[in-house]
Write a protein that holds these residues in place. Structure first.
Motif, short mmCIF file in Angstrom:
data_model
loop_
_atom_site.label_atom_id
_atom_site.label_comp_id
_atom_site.label_asym_id
_atom_site.label_seq_id
_atom_site.Cartn_x
_atom_site.Cartn_y
_atom_site.Cartn_z
N GLY A 144 1.66 -9.41 -1.02
CA GLY A 144 0.95 -10.24 -1.99
C GLY A 144 0.23 -11.38 -1.30
O GLY A 144 0.60 -11.80 -0.20
N GLY A 145 -0.82 -11.86 -1.95
CA GLY A 145 -1.53 -13.02 -1.43
C GLY A 145 -2.89 -12.73 -0.83
O GLY A 145 -3.52 -13.62 -0.26
N MET A 146 -3.36 -11.47 -0.97
CA MET A 146 -4.67 -11.15 -0.40
C MET A 146 -5.79 -11.76 -1.22
O MET A 146 -5.74 -11.78 -2.45
CB MET A 146 -4.86 -9.63 -0.32
N SER A 147 -6.81 -12.25 -0.56
CA SER A 147 -7.95 -12.85 -1.23
C SER A 147 -8.72 -11.80 -2.05
O SER A 147 -8.96 -10.69 -1.58
CB SER A 147 -8.90 -13.47 -0.19
N GLU A 148 -9.10 -12.19 -3.26
CA GLU A 148 -9.89 -11.28 -4.11
C GLU A 148 -11.28 -11.05 -3.52
O GLU A 148 -11.99 -10.14 -3.95
CB GLU A 148 -9.99 -11.83 -5.52
N LYS A 149 -11.67 -11.87 -2.55
CA LYS A 149 -12.99 -11.72 -1.91
C LYS A 149 -13.12 -10.40 -1.17
O LYS A 149 -14.24 -9.95 -0.91
CB LYS A 149 -13.24 -12.88 -0.94
N ILE A 150 -11.98 -9.77 -0.81
CA ILE A 150 -12.05 -8.50 -0.08
C ILE A 150 -11.35 -7.37 -0.86
O ILE A 150 -11.03 -6.33 -0.29
CB ILE A 150 -11.45 -8.62 1.33
N ALA A 151 -11.16 -7.57 -2.15
CA ALA A 151 -10.54 -6.53 -2.98
C ALA A 151 -11.47 -5.32 -3.08
O ALA A 151 -12.70 -5.46 -3.08
CB ALA A 151 -10.24 -7.08 -4.37
N ALA A 152 -10.87 -4.14 -3.16
CA ALA A 152 -11.66 -2.90 -3.27
C ALA A 152 -10.84 -1.83 -3.96
O ALA A 152 -9.64 -1.70 -3.69
CB ALA A 152 -12.09 -2.42 -1.88
N GLY A 171 -7.25 -2.34 -4.52
CA GLY A 171 -7.36 -3.43 -5.48
C GLY A 171 -7.21 -4.75 -4.76
O GLY A 171 -7.89 -5.00 -3.77
N GLU A 172 -6.28 -5.59 -5.24
CA GLU A 172 -6.02 -6.87 -4.58
C GLU A 172 -4.74 -6.83 -3.75
O GLU A 172 -4.15 -7.85 -3.44
CB GLU A 172 -5.94 -7.99 -5.63
N GLN A 173 -4.32 -5.60 -3.40
CA GLN A 173 -3.13 -5.43 -2.57
C GLN A 173 -3.53 -5.01 -1.17
O GLN A 173 -4.56 -4.37 -0.96
CB GLN A 173 -2.22 -4.33 -3.13
N THR A 174 -2.69 -5.36 -0.20
CA THR A 174 -2.84 -4.82 1.14
C THR A 174 -1.47 -4.35 1.61
O THR A 174 -0.44 -4.81 1.10
CB THR A 174 -3.45 -5.86 2.11
N GLY A 175 -1.45 -3.43 2.55
CA GLY A 175 -0.19 -2.88 3.03
C GLY A 175 -0.39 -2.09 4.30
O GLY A 175 -1.51 -1.94 4.79
N ILE A 176 0.72 -1.58 4.84
CA ILE A 176 0.70 -0.82 6.09
C ILE A 176 1.40 0.52 5.87
O ILE A 176 2.55 0.54 5.39
CB ILE A 176 1.41 -1.58 7.22
N TYR A 177 0.74 1.61 6.23
CA TYR A 177 1.36 2.94 6.14
C TYR A 177 2.42 3.05 7.23
O TYR A 177 2.10 3.05 8.42
CB TYR A 177 0.31 4.03 6.28
N SER A 178 3.66 3.16 6.85
CA SER A 178 4.76 3.20 7.81
C SER A 178 4.93 4.57 8.46
O SER A 178 5.52 4.68 9.53
CB SER A 178 6.07 2.79 7.13
N LEU A 179 4.44 5.59 7.80
CA LEU A 179 4.49 6.96 8.30
C LEU A 179 3.17 7.66 7.98
O LEU A 179 2.46 7.24 7.06
CB LEU A 179 5.64 7.75 7.64
N GLU A 180 2.87 8.72 8.70
CA GLU A 180 1.69 9.52 8.32
C GLU A 180 1.95 10.15 6.96
O GLU A 180 3.00 10.74 6.71
CB GLU A 180 1.45 10.62 9.35
N SER A 181 1.00 10.00 6.05
CA SER A 181 1.19 10.51 4.69
C SER A 181 -0.16 10.58 3.99
O SER A 181 -1.15 10.01 4.46
CB SER A 181 2.13 9.59 3.89
N PRO A 182 -0.23 11.29 2.86
CA PRO A 182 -1.45 11.22 2.05
C PRO A 182 -1.61 9.81 1.51
O PRO A 182 -0.64 9.05 1.40
CB PRO A 182 -1.16 12.22 0.91
N GLY A 183 -2.84 9.43 1.17
CA GLY A 183 -3.04 8.09 0.62
C GLY A 183 -4.47 7.84 0.21
O GLY A 183 -5.40 8.42 0.76
N GLY A 184 -4.64 6.95 -0.76
CA GLY A 184 -5.97 6.66 -1.28
C GLY A 184 -6.42 5.23 -1.06
O GLY A 184 -7.40 4.78 -1.67
#
Length: 253
Positions: A144-152, A171-184
């Motif tokens: 949490g805490g990502m700027s809405e200026k870079i939301a997508a 959206g307004e979230q950011t995260g890190i893929y911990s394993l290889e997986s499908p994702g959007g």
């Protein structure tokens, strides 16, 4: 820490305890306080618990404890929340190589927000992000805490494979893929740090309630760190937040 909790049965051997209605630091602190008490006060029949943004799900053995008894015990724990003194949070510095093949959606995020790729990187790496919960795959941190200026918005067609360590925006979230997986999610970079390693003494690198800060590195530095991580000699930089002071320490990958 004034609050009200709500208990709901989840199937025949689980309880969902709603701690709050909104995603906030206050709700996250309450959840962390409950988890602290759970570790300190064992209850026969409560086998496992899974925290989320606003709730905790408890799994219990119905042959050892009833739903009513489990719910009563969980309610009683709330009376001790005021006494809980949580340890100061830790900031994990996560080296990240942005753009190129490691960040194929960086330009897309920039175009959506009328920014340059460099501005997106600058904004994304300028914040310390609270880890609200771990989920999706083992070790995946929802931040949490990502700027809405870079939301997508998420990609209209998810990728079949997203590389381990990919740093994404949804959206307004950011995260890190911990394993290889499908994702959007929109992939803007990658870190060589392993967030999940079943061969480590502590398989999960980060914990909810702590913070992540992305540190931009060039490709050469990324490759150097990756080699050190693979050899298990890399020292991850962490900082303990103690009031307005930050104390440096290290964590070996």
């Amino acid at each position: 820490m004034s609050h009200q909790v709500r208990m709901l049965p989840l199937g025949d051997s689980a309880i969902r305890m709603e701690v709050g209605k909104t995603i906030s630091k206050e709700t996250n602190s309450l959840i962390r306080a409950y988890l602290y008490l759970l570790k300190e006060t064992k209850m026969v029949g409560i086998n496992e618990w899974v925290p989320s943004y606003t709730a905790i799900t408890f799994f219990y053995d119905p042959f050892l404890i009833s739903y009513e008894k489990a719910a009563e015990w969980l309610y009683e724990l709330s009376a001790h929340l005021q006494k809980v003194k949580l340890p100061p949070p830790v900031i994990y510095d996560i080296p990240t190589y942005y753009g190129g093949e490691s960040g194929p959606d960086l330009k897309r995020v920039a175009e959506i927000n009328n920014l340059s790729p460099e501005e997106v990187v600058s904004i994304h790496s300028s914040e310390s992000y609270l880890i609200y919960m771990i989920g999706f795959t083992p070790g995946f941190p929802y931040l949490g805490g990502m700027s809405e200026k870079i939301a997508a918005p998420r990609l209209s067609k998810p990728r079949g494979k997203v590389a381990e360590g990919s740093v994404g925006i949804a959206g307004e979230q950011t995260g890190i893929y911990s394993l290889e997986s499908p994702g959007g999610w929109n992939i803007i970079g990658r870190t060589p740090i392993k967030l999940f390693d079943q061969h480590r003494e502590h398989p999960f690198l980060v914990e909810s309630g702590n913070y992540i800060r992305f540190v931009p590195v060039e490709n050469e530095e990324y490759e150097k760190i990756k080699i050190e991580v693979d050899r298990r000699v890399y020292q991850l930089t962490t900082r303990v937040m103690e009031g307005t002071h930050e104390l440096s320490s290290g964590f070996k990958q």
